[in-house]
Design a protein around this motif. Structure first.
Motif, PDB file in Angstrom:
ATOM      1  N   THR A 108       0.780  -1.198  -0.071  1.00  0.00           N
ATOM      2  CA  THR A 108       0.039   0.133   0.104  1.00  0.00           C
ATOM      3  C   THR A 108       1.034   1.265   0.033  1.00  0.00           C
ATOM      4  N   LEU A 109       1.968   1.116   0.752  1.00  0.00           N
ATOM      5  CA  LEU A 109       2.803   2.428   0.824  1.00  0.00           C
ATOM      6  C   LEU A 109       3.404   2.555  -0.471  1.00  0.00           C
ATOM      7  N   GLU A 110       3.673   1.481  -1.209  1.00  0.00           N
ATOM      8  CA  GLU A 110       4.446   1.559  -2.707  1.00  0.00           C
ATOM      9  C   GLU A 110       3.227   2.111  -3.540  1.00  0.00           C
TER      10      GLU A 110
ATOM     11  N   ILE B  26       3.531   0.121   9.740  1.00  0.00           N
ATOM     12  CA  ILE B  26       3.791  -0.302   8.325  1.00  0.00           C
ATOM     13  C   ILE B  26       3.984  -1.512   8.536  1.00  0.00           C
ATOM     14  N   SER B  27       3.302  -2.671   7.923  1.00  0.00           N
ATOM     15  CA  SER B  27       3.570  -4.153   8.249  1.00  0.00           C
ATOM     16  C   SER B  27       4.129  -4.695   6.659  1.00  0.00           C
ATOM     17  N   GLY B  28       4.436  -5.958   7.008  1.00  0.00           N
ATOM     18  CA  GLY B  28       5.124  -6.464   5.798  1.00  0.00           C
ATOM     19  C   GLY B  28       6.613  -6.637   5.812  1.00  0.00           C
TER      20      GLY B  28
ATOM     21  N   PRO C   6      10.127  -2.423   0.722  1.00  0.00           N
ATOM     22  CA  PRO C   6       9.227  -1.341   0.074  1.00  0.00           C
ATOM     23  C   PRO C   6       9.763  -0.346  -1.087  1.00  0.00           C
ATOM     24  N   VAL C   7       9.270  -0.411  -2.065  1.00  0.00           N
ATOM     25  CA  VAL C   7       9.870   0.701  -3.130  1.00  0.00           C
ATOM     26  C   VAL C   7       9.374   2.062  -2.844  1.00  0.00           C
ATOM     27  N   GLY C   8       8.292   2.209  -2.084  1.00  0.00           N
ATOM     28  CA  GLY C   8       7.755   3.209  -1.772  1.00  0.00           C
ATOM     29  C   GLY C   8       8.035   4.244  -0.748  1.00  0.00           C
TER      30      GLY C   8
ATOM     31  N   LEU D 217       3.226  11.112   4.061  1.00  0.00           N
ATOM     32  CA  LEU D 217       2.415  10.274   4.847  1.00  0.00           C
ATOM     33  C   LEU D 217       2.279  11.106   6.522  1.00  0.00           C
ATOM     34  N   LEU D 218       3.749  11.084   6.755  1.00  0.00           N
ATOM     35  CA  LEU D 218       3.985  11.552   8.110  1.00  0.00           C
ATOM     36  C   LEU D 218       3.484  13.161   8.202  1.00  0.00           C
ATOM     37  N   GLN D 219       3.874  13.895   7.303  1.00  0.00           N
ATOM     38  CA  GLN D 219       3.124  15.246   7.178  1.00  0.00           C
ATOM     39  C   GLN D 219       1.676  15.370   7.475  1.00  0.00           C
ATOM     40  N   ASN D 220       1.009  14.297   6.900  1.00  0.00           N
ATOM     41  CA  ASN D 220      -0.495  14.197   6.997  1.00  0.00           C
ATOM     42  C   ASN D 220      -0.886  13.556   8.014  1.00  0.00           C
TER      43      ASN D 220
END
Length: 336
Positions: free
Chosen positions: A180-182, A202-204, A208-210, A217-220
């Protein structure tokens, strides 16, 4: 006919005899667990047969046609592990539309292929969400990442993904998979603000490529307190900037109080990212690293050395399978 006016809990496992929505009525059913295929009708047709249903768990569902709608006024806990829709193939991800109209829902766990649209997402009081979305088989994604047609489809789908994210923006606890992050790395400009979010995970274990999406994301997440990363898996050959090295620009630098990292392996990339986090999050009160499986405990030696050499504000304490990094002021006060 399938009618029961007393049944409260029902569990199915790989059955195909369910008669469908017509003739089904379970007015007191509170919990429904389905493992595998169980009905040829869409959920939007079946759910009205359970007017007081509070918990629904469905595993390995394939959406009928080109999508479905999960609609229930009584549902409080929803877990769906889907495999896309019937119109999908290995090589072409066709249009899929998924909606959620569950105004009483408190917990959502949803894994699926990313839909091309989420027309309705009504989750006003949702407290916790676990989201795991991807496009298709990872090797196919990697092979076609630069294909213009496929990339255009991904960008379009991810653009509509913001509708789902906007629907869950009030949660206090949120888990995103690496996949999902990707996806967010391709469309992070449209990410909503999670004003109520206190804990982000953040799981998995897939690399991650993303990571480029992480700063946005942290800003939001302006009120985030705890960041939990299941596995960093930072590649040593990728620069810190490519891995999200501009965390210092995030407004959460003074807000995040705790970071937890699992499956730590002690690589150069991981050490570099931990150093960067310690420098970026000035309000950090505790960082806990948990050793990965089958990794010797001396992998924390490099962490201790890095903390002692590069950051005079923190102290690292090592145990058998974990390492805790805390501000020196916090450690000293705990000893008094």
């Amino acid at each position: 006919m399938f009618v029961s006016r007393t049944l409260v809990k029902l569990i199915f496992s790989n059955v195909d005899w369910w008669p469908g929505a017509e003739g089904t009525f379970l007015p007191k059913l509170k919990t429904l667990v389905v493992n595998g295929f169980f009905c040829s009708d869409k959920l939007e047709m079946i759910l009205p047969a359970f007017p007081v249903l509070e918990e629904l768990y469905i595993k390995d569902i394939v959406w009928r046609g080109s999508g479905d709608s999960v609609s229930s006024a009584s549902l409080k806990k929803l877990t769906i592990h889907a495999l896309g829709c019937e119109s999908m193939t290995v090589h072409i991800t066709n249009s899929m539309s998924i909606s959620f109209d569950t105004p009483s829902l408190l917990y959502l766990e949803y894994s699926d292929k990313v839909a091309s649209d989420y027309p309705k997402v009504n989750l006003p009081i949702l407290v916790e969400a676990v989201i795991d979305l991807d496009i298709r088989d990872y090797t196919m994604l990697d092979r076609e990442r630069n294909a213009d047609g496929f990339r255009n489809y991904v960008v379009l789908s991810c653009g509509n993904l913001c509708k789902l994210m906007t629907g869950i923006r009030n949660v206090k606890t949120l888990t995103f998979s690496c996949e999902t992050l990707e996806l967010f790395s391709l469309c992070f400009e449209s990410m909503p603000v999670f004003n109520n979010l206190k804990r982000l995970r953040i799981s998995g274990s897939r690399p991650p490529v993303g990571w480029q999406a992480m700063p946005v994301l942290l800003q939001n997440c302006p009120h985030l307190e705890t960041l939990h990363i299941e596995c960093l898996r930072i590649c040593d050959c990728i620069s810190l900037e490519e891995n999200g090295g501009w965390l210092t620009s995030c407004p959460v630098e003074k807000i995040v109080e705790e970071i937890q990292i699992e499956m730590f392996r002690g690589t150069k990339g991981e050490i570099g990212m931990i150093k960067h986090m310690l420098e970026s999050f000035s309000g950090l009160k505790r960082m806990t690293l948990y050793a990965g499986r089958d990794y010797p405990t001396d992998i924390f030696d490099l962490v201790v050395k890095m903390v002692n050499l590069c950051n005079e504000s923190y102290r690292a304490v090592v145990n058998t399978s974990w390492c805790v990094i805390r501000p020196i002021s916090e450690v000293d006060s705990s000893l008094k």
